[in-house]
Design an enzyme around this catalytic site. Sequence first.
Site, PDB file in Angstrom:
ATOM      1  N   CYS A   1     -42.469  43.984 144.891  1.00  0.00           N
ATOM      2  CA  CYS A   1     -41.446  43.240 145.639  1.00  0.00           C
ATOM      3  C   CYS A   1     -40.943  42.083 144.786  1.00  0.00           C
ATOM      4  CB  CYS A   1     -42.028  42.719 146.951  1.00  0.00           C
ATOM      5  SG  CYS A   1     -40.793  41.879 147.993  1.00  0.00           S
TER       6      CYS A   1
ATOM      7  N   ASP B   1     -40.453  39.232 145.802  1.00  0.00           N
ATOM      8  CA  ASP B   1     -41.048  37.998 146.343  1.00  0.00           C
ATOM      9  C   ASP B   1     -41.668  37.138 145.230  1.00  0.00           C
ATOM     10  OD1 ASP B   1     -43.064  36.194 147.628  1.00  0.00           O
ATOM     11  OD2 ASP B   1     -42.434  37.253 149.453  1.00  0.00           O
TER      12      ASP B   1
ATOM     13  N   ARG C   1     -43.945  35.107 145.223  1.00  0.00           N
ATOM     14  CA  ARG C   1     -45.397  34.907 145.278  1.00  0.00           C
ATOM     15  C   ARG C   1     -46.195  36.068 144.705  1.00  0.00           C
ATOM     16  NH1 ARG C   1     -45.333  34.183 151.615  1.00  0.00           N
ATOM     17  NH2 ARG C   1     -43.961  35.959 151.225  1.00  0.00           N
TER      18      ARG C   1
ATOM     19  N   HIS D   1     -46.846  43.935 149.701  1.00  0.00           N
ATOM     20  CA  HIS D   1     -47.621  42.717 149.973  1.00  0.00           C
ATOM     21  C   HIS D   1     -47.506  42.324 151.435  1.00  0.00           C
ATOM     22  CE1 HIS D   1     -44.275  39.695 150.207  1.00  0.00           C
ATOM     23  NE2 HIS D   1     -43.642  40.667 149.601  1.00  0.00           N
TER      24      HIS D   1
ATOM     25  N   CYS E   1     -44.455  40.427 153.769  1.00  0.00           N
ATOM     26  CA  CYS E   1     -43.190  40.788 153.119  1.00  0.00           C
ATOM     27  C   CYS E   1     -42.007  40.596 154.077  1.00  0.00           C
ATOM     28  CB  CYS E   1     -43.240  42.235 152.631  1.00  0.00           C
ATOM     29  SG  CYS E   1     -41.766  42.721 151.707  1.00  0.00           S
TER      30      CYS E   1
HETATM   31 CO    CO Z   1     -41.734  41.304 149.919  1.00  0.00          CO
END
Ligand code: CO
Length: 211
Positions: free
Chosen positions: A43, A45, A47, A99, A102
Amino acid sequence: METFYKRLLENNKKWVAQQLEKDPHFFDELAKGQQPPLLWIGCSDSRVPANEIIGAPPGEVFVHRNIANMVIHSDMSMLSVLDYAVNVLKVKHVIVCGHYGCGGVQTAMTNKHVGLIDNWIRHIKDVYRFHHNELNAIENDKARFDRFVELNAIEQVMDLAKTSIVQEAWQRGQDLHLHGWVYDVADGLIKDLNVNLKNNESLSEVYRLKL
Ligand code: CO
């Protein structure tokens, strides 16, 4: 200049100095080329930085990231990365890493209209529809969300196996393993979802290409 922006360039200089201190030939070796054993599909993302969470140095992971780690068969960017990884770099492993927490997956559980991204998220809604019975039977919202994240990662592994790129590699006898993982942003740990594919036998008949 904005301090945040400036800091990034300063950090880069510090990082280069640190690498050279550990190994004066660090960049000379990398400049020769890459032969990563792994393609990571994760992803976007912030993090979930691919290399960092698995302790992989530069040169070890070929990376593709998009919202909710999706494998969409008309996505030229994903297909190009996959084709290059499998047919040129000859990676041994492809990991789809979802994750918990998400945002893309969470949005797919709602009727929220975000914008253009609705059309991307629609693919995640399909995963919900496939697993509608299992997911709707989970009463706890967090548990249902977590399971949806897991099922989405598994579904993307199956989608990788459905591509002509992966099936052709298997047909040639290429050693190529597909895996599904989920990373927990709350504790940093990865859960192996134990989907490990090395041939197209677990695909429904209709997806198996006659090559
Ligand atoms: Co995500």
